[in-house]
Motif scaffolding. Sequence first.
Motif, PDB file in Angstrom:
ATOM      1  N   ASP A  94      32.735  36.796  70.879  1.00  0.00           N
ATOM      2  CA  ASP A  94      33.006  36.715  69.445  1.00  0.00           C
ATOM      3  C   ASP A  94      32.788  35.256  69.049  1.00  0.00           C
ATOM      4  O   ASP A  94      33.607  34.389  69.353  1.00  0.00           O
ATOM      5  CB  ASP A  94      34.447  37.156  69.162  1.00  0.00           C
ATOM      6  N   THR A  95      31.644  34.987  68.423  1.00  0.00           N
ATOM      7  CA  THR A  95      31.268  33.583  68.165  1.00  0.00           C
ATOM      8  C   THR A  95      32.275  32.900  67.236  1.00  0.00           C
ATOM      9  O   THR A  95      32.396  31.679  67.260  1.00  0.00           O
ATOM     10  CB  THR A  95      29.852  33.492  67.563  1.00  0.00           C
ATOM     11  N   LYS A  96      33.026  33.679  66.471  1.00  0.00           N
ATOM     12  CA  LYS A  96      34.029  33.065  65.574  1.00  0.00           C
ATOM     13  C   LYS A  96      35.259  32.592  66.336  1.00  0.00           C
ATOM     14  O   LYS A  96      36.052  31.814  65.815  1.00  0.00           O
ATOM     15  CB  LYS A  96      34.451  34.068  64.505  1.00  0.00           C
ATOM     16  N   ARG A  97      35.449  33.119  67.549  1.00  0.00           N
ATOM     17  CA  ARG A  97      36.631  32.733  68.325  1.00  0.00           C
ATOM     18  C   ARG A  97      36.292  31.738  69.425  1.00  0.00           C
ATOM     19  O   ARG A  97      37.150  31.400  70.240  1.00  0.00           O
ATOM     20  CB  ARG A  97      37.273  33.970  68.942  1.00  0.00           C
ATOM     21  N   CYS A  98      35.042  31.330  69.480  1.00  0.00           N
ATOM     22  CA  CYS A  98      34.599  30.430  70.542  1.00  0.00           C
ATOM     23  C   CYS A  98      34.662  29.003  70.038  1.00  0.00           C
ATOM     24  O   CYS A  98      33.942  28.630  69.115  1.00  0.00           O
ATOM     25  CB  CYS A  98      33.175  30.805  70.947  1.00  0.00           C
ATOM     26  N   GLU A 102      29.705  26.513  75.932  1.00  0.00           N
ATOM     27  CA  GLU A 102      29.360  27.873  76.345  1.00  0.00           C
ATOM     28  C   GLU A 102      29.685  28.165  77.819  1.00  0.00           C
ATOM     29  O   GLU A 102      30.012  29.293  78.169  1.00  0.00           O
ATOM     30  CB  GLU A 102      27.879  28.123  76.050  1.00  0.00           C
ATOM     31  N   ASN A 103      29.611  27.102  78.671  1.00  0.00           N
ATOM     32  CA  ASN A 103      29.877  27.389  80.092  1.00  0.00           C
ATOM     33  C   ASN A 103      31.306  27.890  80.310  1.00  0.00           C
ATOM     34  O   ASN A 103      31.576  28.669  81.211  1.00  0.00           O
ATOM     35  CB  ASN A 103      29.570  26.165  80.969  1.00  0.00           C
ATOM     36  N   LEU A 109      34.361  35.013  81.387  1.00  0.00           N
ATOM     37  CA  LEU A 109      33.706  36.305  81.615  1.00  0.00           C
ATOM     38  C   LEU A 109      33.828  36.745  83.078  1.00  0.00           C
ATOM     39  O   LEU A 109      34.039  37.924  83.364  1.00  0.00           O
ATOM     40  CB  LEU A 109      32.226  36.196  81.214  1.00  0.00           C
ATOM     41  N   GLY A 110      33.701  35.780  83.983  1.00  0.00           N
ATOM     42  CA  GLY A 110      33.853  36.091  85.410  1.00  0.00           C
ATOM     43  C   GLY A 110      35.254  36.584  85.715  1.00  0.00           C
ATOM     44  O   GLY A 110      35.439  37.572  86.437  1.00  0.00           O
ATOM     45  N   LEU A 151      27.027  39.755  76.381  1.00  0.00           N
ATOM     46  CA  LEU A 151      26.958  38.870  77.540  1.00  0.00           C
ATOM     47  C   LEU A 151      26.705  39.627  78.836  1.00  0.00           C
ATOM     48  O   LEU A 151      25.941  39.174  79.695  1.00  0.00           O
ATOM     49  CB  LEU A 151      28.274  38.087  77.691  1.00  0.00           C
ATOM     50  N   LEU A 152      27.401  40.737  78.997  1.00  0.00           N
ATOM     51  CA  LEU A 152      27.372  41.433  80.288  1.00  0.00           C
ATOM     52  C   LEU A 152      27.720  42.897  80.053  1.00  0.00           C
ATOM     53  O   LEU A 152      28.561  43.211  79.203  1.00  0.00           O
ATOM     54  CB  LEU A 152      28.437  40.806  81.210  1.00  0.00           C
TER      55      LEU A 152
END
Length: 200
Positions: A94-98, A102-103, A109-110, A151-152
């Motif tokens: 969610d680009t608004k919550r980022c 990016e890393n 995500l992992g 993303l995945l």
Amino acid sequence: MGKNMIQDIIRKTRTVRKFQEEMKISQETLLGLIDLARLGGSARNCQPLCYMLITDSEQCEKIFPLLGWAGYLSDWPGPEPGERPVAYILCLLDTKRCKGPENEVYIDLGIASQNILLGAAERGIFGCRIGAFSKDAVGRSLALGNRYKPLLVLALGYPAEEVVLEKMEQDGDIRYWRDADSVHHVPKRQLSDIILEPGS
Ligand SMILES: Cc1cc2nc3c(=O)[nH]c(=O)nc-3n(C[C@H](O)[C@H](O)[C@H](O)COP(=O)(O)O)c2cc1C
């Protein structure tokens, strides 16, 4: 909690790519797995990941051809009808919550995807992370707006293949393989090969 519970479940949580397609996973179970992702660590505690469940067979059929399966098994195009995943969890940013780099998102995500796969394994459900897919094609297929970035994909189901771990020689072949009985073998580096001393 049993003595080796975490170790056992981590060992058991292998990537599986063939499933019993007639065995569906309930919505409640899938939501329970996403709830485990929700509880994972998150850089700056931004919690920028969100999830889309794909379970109805029509949508599953649309997603399947967009996914890349087992790059090292060049003569295997992926699971056949009858052994395909019964559910997909699409992990999105969610680009608004980022708020951070990016890393950090990929570390989140992992953690999140591992929580899901560990929780799934505890319930006898296994799956495959799929990073090899066209983000644009999946976005179009699901009518995603600009806010959410795929993303995945986690492909899930009850397993229809056996997967075993193999000891890898130092700097040996990293490629997994299938034997004549279709057992899937996954080489892992040995502990002594991944411990470094200062000055290395
Ligand atoms: C970030 C990431 C992306 C992956 N993408 C794919 C993929 O696109 N297709 C696939 O078949 N497997 C994919 N995998 C599964 C790996 O091939 C698998 O984890 C590896 O072979 C080791 O097997 P294991 O998960 O049983 O330890 C991915 C795994 C990770 C961690």
